[in-house]
Design an enzyme around this catalytic site. Structure first.
Site, mmCIF file in Angstrom:
data_model
loop_
_atom_site.group_PDB
_atom_site.id
_atom_site.type_symbol
_atom_site.label_atom_id
_atom_site.label_comp_id
_atom_site.label_asym_id
_atom_site.label_seq_id
_atom_site.Cartn_x
_atom_site.Cartn_y
_atom_site.Cartn_z
ATOM 1 N N GLY A 244 0.289 -1.203 0.025
ATOM 2 C CA GLY A 244 0.257 -0.196 -0.408
ATOM 3 C C GLY A 244 0.526 1.156 0.003
ATOM 4 O O GLY A 244 1.869 1.064 -0.023
ATOM 5 N N SER A 245 0.762 2.352 0.220
ATOM 6 C CA SER A 245 0.822 3.726 -0.048
ATOM 7 C C SER A 245 0.870 5.027 0.419
ATOM 8 O O SER A 245 -0.711 4.665 0.288
ATOM 9 C CB SER A 245 1.511 4.361 -1.164
ATOM 10 O OG SER A 245 2.158 2.805 -1.785
ATOM 11 N N ASN A 246 0.466 5.867 0.765
ATOM 12 C CA ASN A 246 0.474 7.267 0.721
ATOM 13 C C ASN A 246 1.326 8.250 -0.297
ATOM 14 O O ASN A 246 2.578 7.848 -0.319
ATOM 15 C CB ASN A 246 0.031 7.811 1.785
ATOM 16 C CG ASN A 246 -0.937 7.483 2.545
ATOM 17 O OD1 ASN A 246 -2.219 6.758 2.779
ATOM 18 N ND2 ASN A 246 -0.272 7.144 4.044
#
Length: 810
Positions: A244-246
């Site tokens: 995942g990531s932002n």
């Protein structure tokens, strides 16, 4: 100062030897490294600064790959070597067939399944064919030189150094590698979200034929899989929290000086082959870039240069689809296309097994891809006498990621980032977010997806696909019809994928933000619409992390005059959107419980009165010192399990107000008291005070030292994601295995050097004997950053500067 350093370098030239460490005063000045080529092979200069970050200089791409392979081996030889055993299909030979495969390069549960798949890929010479294809379908000469150089650098390190890491010291499975091995690793990374998720079923499927006697058995009766179960399984499959990531980019009119800003926060495993590794790569006059590379890859995956910065977030695009096959009634290994029979390709693979006889298994492949019989262990897709299902993954032939990344590394603007995406089309399963010195911002979901248009899905979906495609984005097409082929876009580099014109893209918005949600809400004021369902949804409920991220960055953009320091504060704000939405209501409902008790899932009454005060006093963050954070975390997880989603909120989702809805927790739901009681019982049973500081129980251990770490679960909406694993028998959370990884906060000022702060949360080396095994993890514990040394003057002024010249020995 710089001229004095140059004179010292020239005077010391004759003393250079392979892999020799030089005193800091002998650091080569700008442009010097390329003037000392190795006489007998590839070479590079590696300047190490604080925290073991290497700044690699070479005269060409092969030398740059050489230095990168050497430096990666120095930090991560055991992890890298383990990955190459996987890619060779030799895990069963060395570690046993039934042992867990680790999951770094595929979703295989066992070594045997992993070996059967990767040895099959190797025996079909898929990688060799892609290497031989002309660019952009195959890799460019520059990338091939980097891969060849990486292999040579890794091999040179093995030859010239002794492995000190106890994880693999003296291991017989560590061997030299080739350009082919490096390319195979890139291909595995590209397909990890497609074929890589289906390895167990690809390697286990068998047609409905007889048992060992050779007589025909009665094939199972044709039965249609449950469409809703398949759609749910597909949604869970590609909503896997394993990656995942932002990321957020701000346009220049939101910043203090008119230049863009970028904050990247990818969430990846803290151990194993999906770790990032930091470096700076320089070919004077040609390339100069800093950032993080996925282990075993020669190019920078996310990073920045003097003009542009970029990061990636795992996208909502579904990178594979299924074709439902109509089989020849007389032969379940023959399928029909437009009435014409076509035999499946039988792929027989044999792997060696430790302390046992070799194992041979058969895989079945079609024009679309491999036959599969399930999405997960609970949702079968049966191969019957009349029907089978084939998986199509266009990334299984995608070796273009490295060229796309190299294009980013050379970019001078966000337009150049888009140009690299358009030319190479190699991004497999992520979005790209970028900002540049001139003040431009960019979001694009430019990725390799099967060319499933909504029109094609409407025309060609099977009965099952008519449910799965709108619900989850996975298309199940009629494989018996030639007119249901995926077709081609005129601007696509390969048939069957979307061209650049189809990609959801937003340029030059005041901010662009993604937290693994749909492209639709990249900017709340400028929603993106009009893309095909396979890319993701439009006007659907957002996750709490997306909602919290948009709230935060929209407020930042409106406030304006932003700097890199504001990005740093956002990363470690550790705000809990779920807490902001609900904690006050939870505390009030708790206080209103008759007698201060709630009934747990076991039917017993539990005194929860203490929890009411703890939740009232909680500061709504996941800082290491936050009291009540752990209680709310455990409560929220249980609430989601006990209360159906449709009953969780009093105010439902509205597409007209997607960031603020749904809201108002339904504390009247029967599961509310159960979740609260169970959370209190759980913490008390583990000997944990309800108001214990979070960091006492959320930690990692390095060298016997217990380091508290900040952050929280994405399901709580926390930007700084950490996903510790609860083990009641061990007294609570075990070490953090996954979460924030290679952080970068990047901007520009009036100088030629970018203003950048970075942090590799789990540190540069997996080797517990390395001085860089935990140094950045301690910084992460204290919410501190590394000031990037990008320009020569900054590298040369490092008090920790160590210079190493490396070259091949022939």
């Amino acid at each position: 100062m710089r001229s004095r350093l140059r004179r010292l370098v020239l005077g010391a030239t004759a003393l250079f030897t392979a892999a020799s460490a030089l005193p800091a005063a002998a650091a080569p000045g700008p442009g010097r490294a390329e003037q000392h080529p190795s006489r007998d092979g590839l070479s590079a200069v590696i300047r190490y600064t604080e925290y073991g970050i290497p700044h690699i200089r070479a005269k060409d791409y092969a030398g740059l790959g050489f230095g990168t392979g050497w430096a990666q081996a120095s930090d991560e030889v055991c992890t890298l070597a383990d990955g190459f055993v996987t890619l060779r299909g030799e895990r069963s030979r060395y570690f046993g067939a039934a042992a867990a495969a680790g999951g770094a390069l595929s979703g295989a549960r066992t070594n045997l399944a992993s070996d059967l798949y990767f040895r099959g890929v190797r025996e079909t010479r898929t990688v060799e064919k892609l290497l031989a294809a002309p660019a952009p379908v195959g890799p460019s000469r520059q990338v091939r030189d980097m891969m060849r150089g990486w292999a040579a650098g890794y091999n040179a390190w093995l030859k010239q150094k002794k492995i000190a890491d106890p994880a693999c010291a003296g291991a017989s499975w560590i061997r030299p590698v080739t350009e082919l091995d490096v390319a195979a690793r890139g291909l595995a990374i590209a397909s990890i979200s497609g074929e890589g998720r289906f390895v167990d079923t690809i390697t286990a499927v068998q047609p409905p034929t007889a048992a060992a006697s050779g007589a025909r058995s009665s094939p199972p009766a044709a039965r249609t899989p449950d469409a809703k179960a398949v759609a749910k399984a597909a949604d869970e499959l590609w909503g896997d929290p394993g990656m995942g990531s932002n990321a957020v980019a701000f346009r220049g009119d939101s910043t203090a000086n008119g230049s863009g800003l970028l904050l990247g926060n990818p969430h990846y495993p803290w151990q194993g082959g999906r770790r990032f590794w930091q470096s700076q790569q320089t070919i004077p006059g040609e390339l100069n870039v800093s950032g993080g590379s996925l282990l075993g890859t020669p190019a920078i995956s996310i990073g920045f240069n003097a003009h542009v910065a970029w990061s990636h977030t795992v996208s909502t695009g579904v990178p594979a689809n299924l074709h439902q096959l109509t089989l020849d009634p007389a032969d379940p290994t023959t399928y029909l296309v437009d009435g014409e029979p076509e035999r499946m390709k039988k792929r027989t693979v044999t792997v060696a097994v430790k302390d046992g006889a070799p194992v041979t298994r058969t895989q079945w492949w079609t024009r679309y891809g491999p036959v599969v019989t399930s999405l997960n262990s609970q949702v079968p897709l049966p191969w019957t006498a009349t029907t089978a299902y084939a998986l199509h993954d266009p990334n299984a032939a995608n070796l273009r990621f490295a060229d796309t990344s190299l294009g980013f590394s050379k970019a001078r603007s966000t337009n150049d980032v888009l140009a690299s995406l358009a030319r190479h089309q190699g991004i497999p399963w992520v979005n790209t977010i970028a900002a540049d010195r001139a003040g431009h911002s960019l979001f694009t979901q430019s990725q390799v997806l099967p060319r499933i248009t909504d029109e094609l899905a409407e025309r060609c979906s099977t009965a099952l696909g008519r449910t799965t495609y709108p619900a989850s984005g996975i298309a199940i097409l009629d494989g018996s019809r030639g007119d249901c082929a995926l077709g081609s876009d005129p601007d696509a580099v390969a048939p069957g994928i979307f061209g650049p014109a189809r990609m959801p893209t937003l340029k030059d918005a005041p901010y662009v933000e993604n937290s693994n949600g749909t492209a639709w809400m990249t900017n709340a004021d400028r929603p993106i619409t009009g893309y095909e369902r396979v890319f993701g949804t439009v006007r659907t409920e957002l996750g709490l992390r997306t909602r919290g991220g948009i709230e935060d960055v929209a407020a930042m953009a409106e406030r304006g005059r932003l700097t890199v320091r504001d990005l740093q504060r956002q990363q470690f704000a550790n705000r809990v959107p779920a807490g902001d939405l609900t904690a006050a209501d939870v505390a009030r409902a708790c206080a209103a419980l008759p007698g201060g008790t709630a009934t747990g899932s076991d039917g017993k009454a539990v005194d929860v009165s203490e929890a009411c005060g703890v939740l009232t006093a909680w500061d709504r963050t996941m800082d290491t010192g936050s009291r009540g954070a752990l209680l709310f975390d455990r409560f929220w997880r249980k609430l989601e399990q006990t209360v159906p989603t449709a009953e969780l909120w009093k105010v439902p989702f509205s597409a007209a107000d997607p960031v603020r809805t749904p809201n108002t927790l339904n504390t009247d739901a029967p599961g509310f008291g159960v979740a609260l009681a169970d959370a209190v019982v759980e913490l008390r049973a583990a000997g944990i005070a309800l108001d214990a500081p979070l960091g006492v129980h959320q930690f990692v251990v390095r060298g016997g030292e217990r380091l508290p770490v900040p952050g929280g679960s994405g399901r709580l909406g926390v930007w700084n994601v950490l996903e510790p694993q609860w083990n009641a028998a061990q007294g609570g959370y075990t070490e953090v295995p996954f979460g924030s990884s290679h952080l970068q906060a990047v901007g520009w000022d009036n100088s030629r050097c970018p203003v950048a702060r970075t942090l590799l949360t789990y540190s540069q080396s997996s080797n517990p004997e390395s001085p860089h095994h935990a140094d950045q993890t301690r910084l992460f514990s204290d919410e501190k950053w590394v000031t990037s040394r990008f320009c020569e003057k900054d590298i040369l002024s490092s008090p920790k500067l160590k210079v190493v010249r490396v070259h091949e020995r022939r």
